[in-house]
Scaffold this motif. Structure first.
Motif, PDB file in Angstrom:
ATOM      1  N   GLN A 126       0.418  -1.384  -0.317  1.00 25.33           N
ATOM      2  CA  GLN A 126       0.341   0.034  -0.244  1.00 25.33           C
ATOM      3  C   GLN A 126       0.512   1.228   0.164  1.00 25.33           C
ATOM      4  OE1 GLN A 126      -3.054  -1.563   3.228  1.00 25.33           O
ATOM      5  NE2 GLN A 126      -3.356   0.476   2.753  1.00 25.33           N
ATOM      6  N   ARG A 129       0.631   7.103   2.147  1.00 23.08           N
ATOM      7  CA  ARG A 129      -0.692   8.021   2.183  1.00 23.08           C
ATOM      8  C   ARG A 129      -2.104   7.474   2.632  1.00 23.08           C
ATOM      9  NH1 ARG A 129      -0.007   8.699  -3.869  1.00 23.08           N
ATOM     10  NH2 ARG A 129      -1.708   7.540  -5.166  1.00 23.08           N
ATOM     11  N   SER A 130      -2.216   5.797   1.700  1.00 20.75           N
ATOM     12  CA  SER A 130      -3.407   5.728   2.013  1.00 20.75           C
ATOM     13  C   SER A 130      -3.537   4.755   3.416  1.00 20.75           C
ATOM     14  CB  SER A 130      -4.231   4.280   1.087  1.00 20.75           C
ATOM     15  OG  SER A 130      -2.899   3.561   1.433  1.00 20.75           O
TER      16      SER A 130
END
Length: 228
Positions: A126, A129-130
């Protein structure tokens, strides 16, 4: 051995003086809590230790080496792993890329960080920022550990995080201390901070106002130096 030795440092932002004489030390394997109300100089002290805001007076030694004149990345190579306030992960890199980018040869590997924070392994592909705020804090700690530091510095270790995430992070900090890593930590959650600390240093108006063992930090002292 004294790993970090800070003596009477003064620091400025332009013409404005922020530190007026801070004394602080961390021995090998010791955990020290850096405390004080907002605006008293905790983050500036950390910046001075890392030479991000170079002291104009006083002394900072890391492992006996004076940091004067050294660039921040050279200070980091002396064995400082910084987890800054605000986490500052690389948002456009994956979790794995954030960790690998900081890696230096030593005791910490990707596998060890994943074992300390299993959530990071689950999210290795991932983008940073997520991640949630708590997961980003885990990533920031993991990234600092990937430098295989002698001293881990955590600025506002659990500020603004959900209780369950705070518990995970404090569990990790306790484990790191048990493994013998030296730690300098800033946090406002005294119920979690004091059991981890071997010593406390309190700043007031940019000066060292009190230092001692957590057991000696009475309610009166807490009201005087830490109360709202």
């Amino acid at each position: 051995m004294m790993l970090l030795d800070v003596a009477k440092i003064e620091a400025f932002y332009g013409a404005s003086q922020a530190l007026f004489g801070v004394d602080l030390s961390v021995a090998e394997g010791e955990a020290v809590a850096l405390m004080g109300r907002n605006g008293m100089g905790k983050t500036t002290t950390i910046r001075a230790i890392c030479n991000l805001t170079p002291p104009r007076a006083g002394r900072v030694k890391i492992g006996g080496v004076d940091i004067r004149g050294k660039r921040p990345h050279h200070v980091a190579k002396l064995g400082i792993g910084l987890v800054p306030e605000g986490r500052r992960c690389f948002p456009n890199l994956t979790v794995r890329e954030n960790l690998v980018a900081a890696a230096r040869p030593g005791t910490w590997t990707l596998e060890r960080v994943n074992e300390l924070f299993p959530r990071l392994e689950e999210r290795h592909a991932q983008m940073a920022r997520s991640l949630s705020g708590g997961e980003q804090q885990m990533l920031a700690i993991g990234r600092a550990l990937m430098t295989s530091p002698r001293l881990l510095i955590l600025d506002e270790a659990t500020e603004g995080l959900a209780p369950v995430i705070r518990q995970d992070i404090w569990k990790a900090i306790r484990r790191l201390k048990e493994e013998g890593l030296s730690i300098l930590v800033v946090d406002k959650t005294l119920s979690e901070l004091l059991p981890v600390a071997d010593r406390c240093v309190i700043l007031e108006n940019g000066k060292s106002a009190w230092s001692g063992k957590p057991a000696d930090l009475t309610s009166e002292l807490q009201d005087r130096y830490l109360g709202v």
